[in-house]
Scaffold this motif. Structure first.
Motif, PDB file in Angstrom:
ATOM      1  N   ARG A   4       1.025  -1.008   0.191  1.00  0.00           N
ATOM      2  CA  ARG A   4      -0.254  -0.243  -0.138  1.00  0.00           C
ATOM      3  C   ARG A   4       0.642   1.528   0.214  1.00  0.00           C
ATOM      4  O   ARG A   4       1.789   1.146   0.660  1.00  0.00           O
ATOM      5  CB  ARG A   4      -1.392  -0.059   0.981  1.00  0.00           C
ATOM      6  N   ARG A   5       0.161   2.318  -0.668  1.00  0.00           N
ATOM      7  CA  ARG A   5       1.259   3.479  -0.585  1.00  0.00           C
ATOM      8  C   ARG A   5       1.441   4.030   1.174  1.00  0.00           C
ATOM      9  O   ARG A   5       0.268   3.785   1.626  1.00  0.00           O
ATOM     10  CB  ARG A   5       1.116   4.238  -1.800  1.00  0.00           C
ATOM     11  N   ARG A   6       2.479   5.345   1.008  1.00  0.00           N
ATOM     12  CA  ARG A   6       2.187   5.548   2.452  1.00  0.00           C
ATOM     13  C   ARG A   6       1.068   6.679   2.919  1.00  0.00           C
ATOM     14  O   ARG A   6       0.377   6.698   2.847  1.00  0.00           O
ATOM     15  CB  ARG A   6       3.514   6.019   2.869  1.00  0.00           C
ATOM     16  N   LYS A   7       1.300   7.987   1.038  1.00  0.00           N
ATOM     17  CA  LYS A   7       0.315   8.530   0.619  1.00  0.00           C
ATOM     18  C   LYS A   7      -0.518   8.070  -0.355  1.00  0.00           C
ATOM     19  O   LYS A   7      -0.644   7.964  -1.099  1.00  0.00           O
ATOM     20  CB  LYS A   7       1.177   9.636   1.223  1.00  0.00           C
ATOM     21  N   ILE A   8      -1.370   8.406   0.985  1.00  0.00           N
ATOM     22  CA  ILE A   8      -3.388   7.875  -0.658  1.00  0.00           C
ATOM     23  C   ILE A   8      -3.423   9.121  -1.213  1.00  0.00           C
ATOM     24  O   ILE A   8      -2.904   9.656  -0.997  1.00  0.00           O
ATOM     25  CB  ILE A   8      -3.862   7.821   0.309  1.00  0.00           C
ATOM     26  N   PRO A   9      -2.879   8.628  -3.040  1.00  0.00           N
ATOM     27  CA  PRO A   9      -2.947  10.248  -3.491  1.00  0.00           C
ATOM     28  C   PRO A   9      -4.901  10.842  -3.668  1.00  0.00           C
ATOM     29  O   PRO A   9      -5.865   9.862  -3.122  1.00  0.00           O
ATOM     30  CB  PRO A   9      -3.505   9.438  -5.042  1.00  0.00           C
ATOM     31  N   THR A  10      -4.670  11.669  -3.635  1.00  0.00           N
ATOM     32  CA  THR A  10      -6.714  12.161  -3.208  1.00  0.00           C
ATOM     33  C   THR A  10      -7.517  11.758  -4.788  1.00  0.00           C
ATOM     34  O   THR A  10      -6.795  12.252  -5.494  1.00  0.00           O
ATOM     35  CB  THR A  10      -6.070  13.745  -2.953  1.00  0.00           C
ATOM     36  N   ARG A  11      -8.226  12.419  -4.357  1.00  0.00           N
ATOM     37  CA  ARG A  11      -9.038  12.212  -6.129  1.00  0.00           C
ATOM     38  C   ARG A  11      -9.089  13.212  -6.487  1.00  0.00           C
ATOM     39  O   ARG A  11      -8.922  12.589  -8.218  1.00  0.00           O
ATOM     40  CB  ARG A  11     -10.432  13.012  -5.483  1.00  0.00           C
ATOM     41  N   VAL A  12      -7.859  14.472  -6.896  1.00  0.00           N
ATOM     42  CA  VAL A  12      -8.011  15.548  -7.664  1.00  0.00           C
ATOM     43  C   VAL A  12      -6.161  14.155  -8.238  1.00  0.00           C
ATOM     44  O   VAL A  12      -5.990  14.447 -10.059  1.00  0.00           O
ATOM     45  CB  VAL A  12      -7.279  16.606  -7.595  1.00  0.00           C
ATOM     46  N   GLU A  13      -5.463  13.562  -8.063  1.00  0.00           N
ATOM     47  CA  GLU A  13      -4.235  13.497  -8.083  1.00  0.00           C
ATOM     48  C   GLU A  13      -5.157  11.899  -9.111  1.00  0.00           C
ATOM     49  O   GLU A  13      -4.132  12.112  -9.763  1.00  0.00           O
ATOM     50  CB  GLU A  13      -3.551  13.565  -6.998  1.00  0.00           C
ATOM     51  N   ARG A  14      -5.729  11.099  -8.487  1.00  0.00           N
ATOM     52  CA  ARG A  14      -6.229  10.251  -9.594  1.00  0.00           C
ATOM     53  C   ARG A  14      -6.906  10.734 -10.939  1.00  0.00           C
ATOM     54  O   ARG A  14      -6.468   9.835 -11.552  1.00  0.00           O
ATOM     55  CB  ARG A  14      -7.564   9.352  -8.082  1.00  0.00           C
ATOM     56  N   LEU A  15      -7.607  11.831 -10.707  1.00  0.00           N
ATOM     57  CA  LEU A  15      -8.334  12.118 -11.949  1.00  0.00           C
ATOM     58  C   LEU A  15      -7.000  12.489 -13.094  1.00  0.00           C
ATOM     59  O   LEU A  15      -7.162  12.852 -14.433  1.00  0.00           O
ATOM     60  CB  LEU A  15      -9.281  13.129 -11.877  1.00  0.00           C
ATOM     61  N   ARG A  16      -6.511  13.391 -12.328  1.00  0.00           N
ATOM     62  CA  ARG A  16      -4.682  14.215 -13.277  1.00  0.00           C
ATOM     63  C   ARG A  16      -4.163  12.432 -13.809  1.00  0.00           C
ATOM     64  O   ARG A  16      -3.795  12.496 -15.397  1.00  0.00           O
ATOM     65  CB  ARG A  16      -3.709  14.816 -11.963  1.00  0.00           C
ATOM     66  N   VAL A  17      -3.632  11.770 -13.322  1.00  0.00           N
ATOM     67  CA  VAL A  17      -3.367  10.263 -13.970  1.00  0.00           C
ATOM     68  C   VAL A  17      -4.470  10.086 -14.710  1.00  0.00           C
ATOM     69  O   VAL A  17      -3.617   9.249 -15.398  1.00  0.00           O
ATOM     70  CB  VAL A  17      -3.172   9.421 -12.505  1.00  0.00           C
ATOM     71  N   ALA A  18      -5.422   9.638 -14.643  1.00  0.00           N
ATOM     72  CA  ALA A  18      -6.360   9.107 -15.174  1.00  0.00           C
ATOM     73  C   ALA A  18      -6.066   9.298 -17.000  1.00  0.00           C
ATOM     74  O   ALA A  18      -6.532   9.629 -18.040  1.00  0.00           O
ATOM     75  CB  ALA A  18      -7.473   8.724 -14.907  1.00  0.00           C
ATOM     76  N   VAL A  19      -5.786  10.630 -16.209  1.00  0.00           N
ATOM     77  CA  VAL A  19      -6.170  11.573 -17.378  1.00  0.00           C
ATOM     78  C   VAL A  19      -5.116  12.432 -18.350  1.00  0.00           C
ATOM     79  O   VAL A  19      -4.949  12.090 -19.716  1.00  0.00           O
ATOM     80  CB  VAL A  19      -6.506  12.994 -17.740  1.00  0.00           C
ATOM     81  N   TRP A  20      -3.838  11.949 -17.301  1.00  0.00           N
ATOM     82  CA  TRP A  20      -2.152  12.323 -18.433  1.00  0.00           C
ATOM     83  C   TRP A  20      -1.594  11.273 -16.984  1.00  0.00           C
ATOM     84  O   TRP A  20      -1.191  11.362 -16.062  1.00  0.00           O
ATOM     85  CB  TRP A  20      -1.485  13.486 -18.046  1.00  0.00           C
ATOM     86  N   PRO A  21      -0.894   9.859 -18.077  1.00  0.00           N
ATOM     87  CA  PRO A  21      -0.010   8.882 -16.904  1.00  0.00           C
ATOM     88  C   PRO A  21       1.111   9.636 -16.023  1.00  0.00           C
ATOM     89  O   PRO A  21       1.495  10.650 -16.678  1.00  0.00           O
ATOM     90  CB  PRO A  21       0.002   8.253 -17.656  1.00  0.00           C
ATOM     91  N   ARG A  22       1.655   9.170 -15.020  1.00  0.00           N
ATOM     92  CA  ARG A  22       2.197   9.587 -14.870  1.00  0.00           C
ATOM     93  C   ARG A  22       3.987   9.390 -14.958  1.00  0.00           C
ATOM     94  O   ARG A  22       4.785   9.867 -15.714  1.00  0.00           O
ATOM     95  CB  ARG A  22       2.624   9.219 -13.173  1.00  0.00           C
ATOM     96  N   HIS A  23       3.875   8.467 -16.169  1.00  0.00           N
ATOM     97  CA  HIS A  23       5.494   8.042 -17.023  1.00  0.00           C
ATOM     98  C   HIS A  23       5.291   8.550 -18.099  1.00  0.00           C
ATOM     99  O   HIS A  23       5.629   9.404 -18.374  1.00  0.00           O
ATOM    100  CB  HIS A  23       5.896   6.915 -16.635  1.00  0.00           C
ATOM    101  N   SER A  24       5.017   8.351 -18.823  1.00  0.00           N
ATOM    102  CA  SER A  24       3.972   8.782 -20.646  1.00  0.00           C
ATOM    103  C   SER A  24       3.383   7.826 -21.071  1.00  0.00           C
ATOM    104  O   SER A  24       2.395   6.702 -20.358  1.00  0.00           O
ATOM    105  CB  SER A  24       4.987   7.516 -20.688  1.00  0.00           C
ATOM    106  N   TRP A  25       2.314   8.736 -22.315  1.00  0.00           N
ATOM    107  CA  TRP A  25       1.668   7.089 -22.856  1.00  0.00           C
ATOM    108  C   TRP A  25       2.050   6.105 -23.387  1.00  0.00           C
ATOM    109  O   TRP A  25       1.728   4.977 -23.385  1.00  0.00           O
ATOM    110  CB  TRP A  25       0.984   7.991 -23.480  1.00  0.00           C
ATOM    111  N   VAL A  26       3.117   5.560 -23.896  1.00  0.00           N
ATOM    112  CA  VAL A  26       3.806   4.808 -24.525  1.00  0.00           C
ATOM    113  C   VAL A  26       3.538   3.639 -22.921  1.00  0.00           C
ATOM    114  O   VAL A  26       3.684   2.791 -23.403  1.00  0.00           O
ATOM    115  CB  VAL A  26       4.931   4.885 -25.410  1.00  0.00           C
TER     116      VAL A  26
END
Length: 196
Positions: A4-26
């Protein structure tokens, strides 16, 4: 929990990752590809499930793509997990292209010609109906999109079926051969140990 993550992501962070991935689309695309290849089912079941998800992602029914893909995969006896992964064909990068092409094709099928852009028309309708919040405003856009989604979804579903089928077939064959080789090496090693 172990992973489990130490810091649980907020809803805004999860939405941002859904729209734009952390690393890359590839990297995200490669990850989903490997998830599809590693499913344990026949190549046909995986491919037809993925095709059902790809078809569902062409419909303008946002929020119902998973349910529609599960229903289609169930009817055609496809893999449900592959159907869920197939809905990734529709993502924030491809939705504008999908919606524009389904709207144009649907208008051409319904009227015999492609609809004019009509930005002013839609803007005036939006302002006129803003207070009433009527669904009538969406019907002129949804009807051509639904009609245009059927042929485009069938084309993309068919193409993705053949691509996924061949990819899974090759992956599973290579996996079987490598496992057989490992078993052969292990049994030879074990026989050598026992003989001594």
């Amino acid at each position: 929990m172990l992973f489990r993550r130490r810091k649980i992501p907020t809803r805004v962070e999860r939405l941002r990752v859904a729209v734009w991935p952390r690393h890359s689309w590839v990297r995200s695309t490669r990850y989903y590809g490997k998830r599809v290849l590693r499913l344990t089912a026949t190549p046909h079941a995986i491919a037809i499930g993925f095709a059902a998800g790809a078809f569902a992602s062409f419909t303008p029914l946002i929020g119902f793509h998973f349910l529609l893909s599960f229903a289609l995969a169930y009817v055609v006896r496809g893999n449900l997990i592959a159907a869920a992964l197939g809905t990734s064909v529709g993502n924030p990068l491809t939705f504008p292209l999908i919606w524009a092409s389904t709207f144009k094709l649907g208008g051409w099928i319904l009227r015999g010609k492609a609809p004019a852009p009509g930005h002013v028309e839609i803007h005036e309708q939006f302002q006129a109906r803003l207070l009433t919040k009527s669904v009538d405003m969406l019907l002129p856009m949804l009807k051509p999109m639904l009609v245009g989604a059927i042929p485009l979804g069938l084309i993309v579903g068919t193409v993705s079926y053949f691509i996924v089928f061949k990819s899974v077939e090759v992956y599973q064959r290579r996996r079987r051969h490598s496992l057989a080789r490992k078993r052969g090496l292990l049994s030879d090693d074990m026989n050598g140990d026992i003989g001594e």
